[in-house]
Design an enzyme around this catalytic site. Structure first.
Site, mmCIF file in Angstrom:
data_model
loop_
_atom_site.group_PDB
_atom_site.id
_atom_site.type_symbol
_atom_site.label_atom_id
_atom_site.label_comp_id
_atom_site.label_asym_id
_atom_site.label_seq_id
_atom_site.Cartn_x
_atom_site.Cartn_y
_atom_site.Cartn_z
ATOM 1 N N PHE A 129 0.845 -1.193 0.000
ATOM 2 C CA PHE A 129 0.000 0.000 0.000
ATOM 3 C C PHE A 129 0.889 1.256 0.000
ATOM 4 C CE2 PHE A 129 -2.889 3.096 1.950
ATOM 5 C CZ PHE A 129 -4.034 2.871 1.211
ATOM 6 N N ASP A 198 1.942 -5.195 8.596
ATOM 7 C CA ASP A 198 0.751 -4.360 8.533
ATOM 8 C C ASP A 198 -0.455 -5.294 8.387
ATOM 9 O OD1 ASP A 198 -1.369 -2.707 7.849
ATOM 10 O OD2 ASP A 198 -0.109 -1.294 6.751
HETATM 11 C C1 PLP Z 1 -5.903 1.071 4.651
HETATM 12 C C2 PLP Z 1 -4.437 0.939 4.774
HETATM 13 C C3 PLP Z 1 -3.677 1.928 5.396
HETATM 14 C C4 PLP Z 1 -4.359 3.183 5.879
HETATM 15 O O1 PLP Z 1 -3.520 4.073 6.504
HETATM 16 P P1 PLP Z 1 -4.152 5.388 7.141
HETATM 17 O O2 PLP Z 1 -3.051 5.967 7.921
HETATM 18 O O3 PLP Z 1 -5.337 4.976 7.949
HETATM 19 O O4 PLP Z 1 -4.601 6.266 6.016
HETATM 20 C C5 PLP Z 1 -2.321 1.727 5.528
HETATM 21 N N1 PLP Z 1 -1.738 0.596 5.064
HETATM 22 C C6 PLP Z 1 -2.450 -0.373 4.438
HETATM 23 C C7 PLP Z 1 -1.774 -1.598 3.951
HETATM 24 C C8 PLP Z 1 -3.812 -0.222 4.273
HETATM 25 O O5 PLP Z 1 -4.517 -1.165 3.653
#
Ligand code: PLP
Length: 423
Positions: A129, A198
């Site tokens: 991501f 994550d």
């Molecule tokens: C949804 C998601 C995020 C979201 O990060 P925010 O700080 O809440 O915007 C981060 N990493 C992954 C892999 C995600 O799927």
């Protein structure tokens, strides 16, 4: 051939079916985007109303003590811990996923700088991501380190003596492909590399065993499968073996060992509490707790294992129906066919029209989303399946809408081909 009445029958026989009633879902909507924003629990309205009127409105600042506001990061953290295989008091709720990633990556980097200063590379997956990659890039710039991006299948062979940290998202947001966390962590540790996981698309979606898989650090998101509401606070975990030694860069007063001594010098709190930075956002915390409770409500029915079993059935049914009923329209399933390597989503691709097809489906009340590809990765039509509230008939109806959109060429209409700000 599966029929709609087969699906109705499966819903009638589904022991998890009553859990859907926890959610306020619009009548005519088939919601297949709980992987991006979980649906609203009915309980959230009443909880927030009470918080506004009584705890904040009437009891005012006393509520930090009388309503237990100050304990919310730990109380909700311990609830999430039950869903991701963490022990009590090894996980807290704080800040956003992005911010928590910065904290844990820095914590891991600091450990490696003390232990093996020659290790100055963070390895991640190229299609991780973006925010994860951006945060790692920023940290590398600060430390003079390098971020090395690899394809998933190249990672294990490329954890050399220069690598400090392996940072992975367990379930890929685009394809739904899932890493074996324990196996990958064992390989990393064998190469002297620390792991940061994550769990954005894992928590509340697939069974996770953080302690058992021996990971070093982990973070996760509150507004996806945990149903905490838009922008809900995120969570952060550390393996007990690092709990006494790790430090994080956002050394705010809530992570101090005695915040209300107002000492001019920072001394970190015990263990995971030092992950806290500033004052917790209580309205958002209360909404998150309602969301987490909807997942814990599955415990009497078999908990995450039962949710996972249903999720596999839903994703398999969707992929199978798309292949059967939408054949000849250029749609291909890109998520792994083997359920053990797939999260709770199914992604399709098509050489053209992906965005417009998703828009046409949304106009029909079938909510999925679209993620644009680039020269190396295809466009993705993404459908998430939340077993708490998705029914087997929803899957059947969603595929029927998709079939109609394709057969009628409805997706070619100009209104479905105009890009909006948030896809
Ligand atoms: C949804 C998601 C995020 C979201 O990060 P925010 O700080 O809440 O915007 C981060 N990493 C992954 C892999 C995600 O799927």
């Amino acid at each position: 051939m599966t029929t709609r009445s087969d699906c109705e029958f499966r819903d009638q026989a589904d022991p998890l079916a009553p859990l859907r009633d926890q959610f306020a879902l619009p009548e005519a909507t088939i919601y297949l985007d709980g992987n991006s924003l979980g649906a609203r629990p009915k309980a959230t309205s009443e909880r927030l109303q009470h918080l506004l009127e009584q705890e904040w409105g009437h009891d005012l600042i006393q509520s930090w003590n009388t309503a237990g506001w100050i304990h919310l990061p730990h109380r909700i953290g311990n609830k999430i811990a039950r869903l991701v295989g963490a022990r009590d008091n090894d996980l807290v709720v704080a800040d956003s996923t992005s911010v928590n990633l910065y904290k844990v990556l820095t914590a891991a980097a600091r450990i490696q700088r003390a232990r093996s200063p020659q290790r100055r590379v963070i390895v991640s997956e190229r299609s991780n991501f973006p925010t994860d990659l951006y945060i790692a890039e920023g940290l590398c710039e600060e430390l003079g380190w390098t971020l090395r991006l690899l394809e998933a299948e190249e990672i294990e062979a490329n954890l050399g003596p220069e690598v400090a940290v392996l940072m992975l998202t367990q379930v890929n947001y685009r394809t739904g492909r899932m890493f074996d966390m324990a196996a990958m962590t064992a390989t990393a540790h064998g190469a002297g590399v620390l792991t940061v996981w994550d769990l954005a698309h894992s928590a509340g979606a697939v069974p996770v065993d953080l302690t058992g898989s021996d990971a070093d650090f982990a973070i996760g998101c509150g507004y996806k499968y945990l149903n905490g509401g838009p922008g809900a606070p995120a969570f952060v975990w550390v393996h007990p073996r690092h709990a006494g030694e790790f430090s994080q860069p956002l050394s705010g007063w809530m992570g101090h060992i005695a915040p209300f001594e107002f000492s001019p010098h920072y001394r970190p709190a015990e263990g995971v509490a030092r992950y806290l930075c500033g004052t917790p956002p209580i309205l958002a915390m209360a909404a998150l707790e309602c969301g987490v409770d909807t997942v814990l409500a599955a415990e009497p029915y078999g908990g995450m294992a039962a949710l996972r079993a249903k999720s596999i059935e839903l994703t398999e049914l969707f992929a199978q129906l798309v292949e059967q009923r939408c054949a000849g329209h250029g749609l291909a399933v890109v998520s792994p066919g083997d359920a053990s390597q797939r999260g709770s989503q199914v992604c399709l691709t098509r050489t053209e029209g992906g965005y417009a097809i998703v828009q046409a489906l949304i106009a029909r009340g079938v909510i999925g989303d679209f993620r644009a590809g680039d020269e190396r990765t295809p466009d993705i039509l993404r459908f998430g399946f939340t077993p708490l509230y998705t029914r087997y008939v929803d899957v059947w109806d969603a595929v029927e809408h998709l079939r109609e959109v394709m057969v009628s060429d409805e997706w070619q209409r100009p209104e479905f081909n105009r890009r909006r700000a948030v896809t």
